[in-house]
Design a protein around this motif. Sequence first.
Motif, PDB file in Angstrom:
ATOM      1  N   VAL A  91       0.572  -1.168  -0.635  1.00 13.29           N
ATOM      2  CA  VAL A  91      -0.061   0.021  -0.104  1.00 13.29           C
ATOM      3  C   VAL A  91       0.808   1.282   0.011  1.00 13.29           C
ATOM      4  O   VAL A  91       1.668   1.907   0.643  1.00 13.29           O
ATOM      5  N   VAL A  92       0.613   1.935  -0.738  1.00 15.70           N
ATOM      6  CA  VAL A  92       1.223   3.547  -1.093  1.00 15.70           C
ATOM      7  C   VAL A  92       0.521   3.984  -1.098  1.00 15.70           C
ATOM      8  O   VAL A  92      -0.650   4.469  -1.977  1.00 15.70           O
ATOM      9  N   THR A  93       1.363   4.839   0.083  1.00 14.23           N
ATOM     10  CA  THR A  93       0.014   6.323   0.218  1.00 14.23           C
ATOM     11  C   THR A  93       1.116   8.023  -0.142  1.00 14.23           C
ATOM     12  O   THR A  93       2.268   7.404  -0.052  1.00 14.23           O
ATOM     13  N   ARG A  94       0.390   8.658  -1.014  1.00 13.71           N
ATOM     14  CA  ARG A  94       1.407   9.633  -1.653  1.00 13.71           C
ATOM     15  C   ARG A  94       0.832  10.769  -1.483  1.00 13.71           C
ATOM     16  O   ARG A  94      -0.131  11.251  -1.639  1.00 13.71           O
ATOM     17  N   ASN A  95       1.564  12.136  -0.713  1.00 13.63           N
ATOM     18  CA  ASN A  95       1.210  12.967  -0.246  1.00 13.63           C
ATOM     19  C   ASN A  95       1.518  13.988  -1.224  1.00 13.63           C
ATOM     20  O   ASN A  95       0.823  15.570  -1.461  1.00 13.63           O
ATOM     21  N   THR A  98       5.159  12.447  -6.733  1.00 16.50           N
ATOM     22  CA  THR A  98       6.883  12.563  -6.926  1.00 16.50           C
ATOM     23  C   THR A  98       6.775  10.824  -7.875  1.00 16.50           C
ATOM     24  O   THR A  98       6.128  10.351  -8.430  1.00 16.50           O
ATOM     25  N   GLY A  99       8.083  10.254  -7.753  1.00 15.20           N
ATOM     26  CA  GLY A  99       8.397   8.854  -8.091  1.00 15.20           C
ATOM     27  C   GLY A  99       8.016   8.506  -9.351  1.00 15.20           C
ATOM     28  O   GLY A  99       7.816   8.952 -10.679  1.00 15.20           O
ATOM     29  N   THR A 100       7.704   7.023  -9.785  1.00 10.70           N
ATOM     30  CA  THR A 100       7.101   6.280 -10.309  1.00 10.70           C
ATOM     31  C   THR A 100       5.514   7.016 -10.513  1.00 10.70           C
ATOM     32  O   THR A 100       5.029   6.665 -11.924  1.00 10.70           O
ATOM     33  N   LEU A 101       4.866   7.348  -9.939  1.00  6.94           N
ATOM     34  CA  LEU A 101       3.457   8.775 -10.153  1.00  6.94           C
ATOM     35  C   LEU A 101       3.709   9.288 -11.451  1.00  6.94           C
ATOM     36  O   LEU A 101       3.412   9.190 -12.293  1.00  6.94           O
ATOM     37  N   VAL A 174       6.451  12.643   2.150  1.00  6.03           N
ATOM     38  CA  VAL A 174       6.139  12.963   0.754  1.00  6.03           C
ATOM     39  C   VAL A 174       5.310  11.726   0.401  1.00  6.03           C
ATOM     40  O   VAL A 174       4.097  11.649  -0.585  1.00  6.03           O
ATOM     41  N   ASP A 175       5.720  10.477   0.774  1.00  4.56           N
ATOM     42  CA  ASP A 175       4.932   9.340   0.413  1.00  4.56           C
ATOM     43  C   ASP A 175       5.139   8.378   1.139  1.00  4.56           C
ATOM     44  O   ASP A 175       6.622   8.519   2.071  1.00  4.56           O
ATOM     45  N   PHE A 176       5.359   6.648   1.044  1.00  3.42           N
ATOM     46  CA  PHE A 176       5.895   5.795   1.997  1.00  3.42           C
ATOM     47  C   PHE A 176       4.719   4.709   1.747  1.00  3.42           C
ATOM     48  O   PHE A 176       3.636   4.977   0.904  1.00  3.42           O
ATOM     49  N   LYS A 177       5.404   3.556   1.949  1.00  5.68           N
ATOM     50  CA  LYS A 177       4.843   1.718   1.422  1.00  5.68           C
ATOM     51  C   LYS A 177       4.530   1.385   2.660  1.00  5.68           C
ATOM     52  O   LYS A 177       5.601   1.133   3.563  1.00  5.68           O
ATOM     53  N   LEU A 178       3.404   0.750   3.066  1.00  2.00           N
ATOM     54  CA  LEU A 178       3.020   0.127   3.855  1.00  2.00           C
ATOM     55  C   LEU A 178       2.978  -1.913   3.809  1.00  2.00           C
ATOM     56  O   LEU A 178       2.313  -1.814   2.615  1.00  2.00           O
ATOM     57  N   ASP A 197      14.138   3.560   3.638  1.00  2.00           N
ATOM     58  CA  ASP A 197      13.757   2.674   2.746  1.00  2.00           C
ATOM     59  C   ASP A 197      12.726   2.731   2.187  1.00  2.00           C
ATOM     60  O   ASP A 197      12.248   1.758   0.901  1.00  2.00           O
ATOM     61  N   THR A 198      11.534   2.363   2.990  1.00  2.00           N
ATOM     62  CA  THR A 198      10.070   2.812   2.716  1.00  2.00           C
ATOM     63  C   THR A 198       9.617   3.982   2.048  1.00  2.00           C
ATOM     64  O   THR A 198       8.215   3.525   2.252  1.00  2.00           O
ATOM     65  N   CYS A 199      10.225   5.359   3.283  1.00  4.99           N
ATOM     66  CA  CYS A 199       9.373   6.687   2.999  1.00  4.99           C
ATOM     67  C   CYS A 199      10.101   6.904   1.979  1.00  4.99           C
ATOM     68  O   CYS A 199      11.145   6.968   2.043  1.00  4.99           O
ATOM     69  N   ARG A 200       9.125   8.432   1.182  1.00  6.86           N
ATOM     70  CA  ARG A 200      10.282   9.649   0.717  1.00  6.86           C
ATOM     71  C   ARG A 200      10.088  10.592   1.957  1.00  6.86           C
ATOM     72  O   ARG A 200       9.007  10.987   2.625  1.00  6.86           O
ATOM     73  N   PHE A 201      11.237  11.018   2.458  1.00  2.00           N
ATOM     74  CA  PHE A 201      10.957  12.124   3.446  1.00  2.00           C
ATOM     75  C   PHE A 201      11.434  13.994   2.865  1.00  2.00           C
ATOM     76  O   PHE A 201      13.223  13.177   2.361  1.00  2.00           O
ATOM     77  N   PHE A 215      20.181   6.956  -2.361  1.00  4.71           N
ATOM     78  CA  PHE A 215      20.979   5.879  -4.075  1.00  4.71           C
ATOM     79  C   PHE A 215      19.812   5.524  -5.388  1.00  4.71           C
ATOM     80  O   PHE A 215      20.615   5.605  -5.798  1.00  4.71           O
ATOM     81  N   ARG A 216      18.610   5.673  -5.185  1.00  2.14           N
ATOM     82  CA  ARG A 216      18.027   5.556  -6.207  1.00  2.14           C
ATOM     83  C   ARG A 216      18.346   6.788  -7.559  1.00  2.14           C
ATOM     84  O   ARG A 216      19.022   6.722  -8.611  1.00  2.14           O
ATOM     85  N   LYS A 217      19.345   7.888  -6.947  1.00  2.00           N
ATOM     86  CA  LYS A 217      19.469   8.752  -8.116  1.00  2.00           C
ATOM     87  C   LYS A 217      21.027   9.110  -8.015  1.00  2.00           C
ATOM     88  O   LYS A 217      21.555  10.283  -8.089  1.00  2.00           O
TER      89      LYS A 217
HETATM   90  P1  TMP Z   1       7.906   4.694  -5.831  1.00  2.00           P
HETATM   91  O1  TMP Z   1       7.239   6.031  -6.323  1.00  2.00           O
HETATM   92  O2  TMP Z   1       9.235   4.432  -6.425  1.00  2.00           O
HETATM   93  O3  TMP Z   1       6.089   3.972  -6.641  1.00  2.00           O
HETATM   94  O4  TMP Z   1       7.343   4.812  -4.807  1.00  2.00           O
HETATM   95  C1  TMP Z   1       6.449   5.148  -3.727  1.00  2.00           C
HETATM   96  C2  TMP Z   1       6.491   5.231  -2.107  1.00  2.00           C
HETATM   97  O5  TMP Z   1       7.061   3.850  -1.863  1.00  2.00           O
HETATM   98  C3  TMP Z   1       8.346   5.685  -1.815  1.00  2.00           C
HETATM   99  O6  TMP Z   1       8.513   6.732  -0.675  1.00  2.00           O
HETATM  100  C4  TMP Z   1       9.720   4.702  -1.909  1.00  2.00           C
HETATM  101  C5  TMP Z   1       8.036   3.020  -1.359  1.00  2.00           C
HETATM  102  N1  TMP Z   1       8.846   2.044  -2.310  1.00  2.00           N
HETATM  103  C6  TMP Z   1       8.721   0.670  -1.332  1.00  2.00           C
HETATM  104  O7  TMP Z   1       9.419   1.036  -0.172  1.00  2.00           O
HETATM  105  N2  TMP Z   1       9.070  -0.247  -1.540  1.00  2.00           N
HETATM  106  C7  TMP Z   1       8.979  -0.177  -3.460  1.00  2.00           C
HETATM  107  O8  TMP Z   1       9.392  -1.584  -4.107  1.00  2.00           O
HETATM  108  C8  TMP Z   1       9.250   0.558  -4.391  1.00  2.00           C
HETATM  109  C9  TMP Z   1       8.851  -0.345  -5.401  1.00  2.00           C
HETATM  110  C10 TMP Z   1       8.731   1.956  -3.166  1.00  2.00           C
END
Ligand code: TMP
Length: 238
Positions: A91-95, A98-101, A174-178, A197-201, A215-217
């Motif tokens: 579950v990704v929540t975005r405020n 950015t990113g893949t969106l 910014v966004d995060f994954k649960l 690792d799982t949030c954007r700050f 790291f990604r960029k």
């Molecule tokens: P995304 O923009 O790359 O889809 O990422 C959205 C958010 O989810 C970001 O905070 C990073 C997190 N994320 C993970 O924790 N694990 C993953 O495999 C991916 C793709 C994103």
Amino acid sequence: MEKGKMLYEGKAKKMFTTEDDNVLLIEYKNSLTAFNAQKKAEMEGKGVLNNLISSTIFKFLTENQIPNHFLEKIDDNHQTVRRVEIVPVEVVTRNITTGTLCKRLGVEEGMKLPYPLVELYFKNDELGDPIITEDHAILFKWSSKEELDQIKEITLKVNSLLSDYFKELGIILVDFKLEFGRDSEGNLILADEVSPDTCRFWDIKSGEKLDKDRFRKDLGNVLGAYEEIWKRISSRDE
Ligand code: TMP
Ligand code: ASP
């Protein structure tokens, strides 16, 4: 705490059995991966920081009545959690956009969304965690309508709690994954980790990225960003 058999090794963590069938030991690794592990690195000290950060955030969520798997931080790299069966829906929540969106939809970067966008992804590394709708999850029995309603409700509460928590520390969530799981009694609880690792700050003042995007960029100073997040979180309880 006895470290039993390794049940599973993921990209950032290993999971072990303990003497208690309902309790697992998680080891936080120093590996960093991005783009479904196409990009990999080892970063000395990352495991310790993510264990500290995630333990502290889960404790805060527990204090705020968010049901979750966290039990106890054991040492630098280990924590115990309640054993769950993971719901294979991320579950990704975005405020902020950015990113893949932005990549997927061509929408502008850095737009503040009028309300949080909650997206579902099928947790499947082989397929690269494809985005799905609620109907996919229900039709293929990865979850149920009732469970997804509960997941969304908890997710929005977590977003609100953590957005305020980080705002006080000068950070935009910014966004995060649960990820969620079902415990031995079938209760739905929050699982996995909450970390850079799982949030954007983003730093509120400078906009500096303080998460795995460094790291990604290839922005450099990845560990420094994780340390900064921990520094601010730990200052909160002083
Ligand atoms: P995304 O923009 O790359 O889809 O990422 C959205 C958010 O989810 C970001 O905070 C990073 C997190 N994320 C993970 O924790 N694990 C993953 O495999 C991916 C793709 C994103
Ligand atoms: N967690 C995913 C990976 O390890 C993707 C990402 O976070 O960018 O590949």
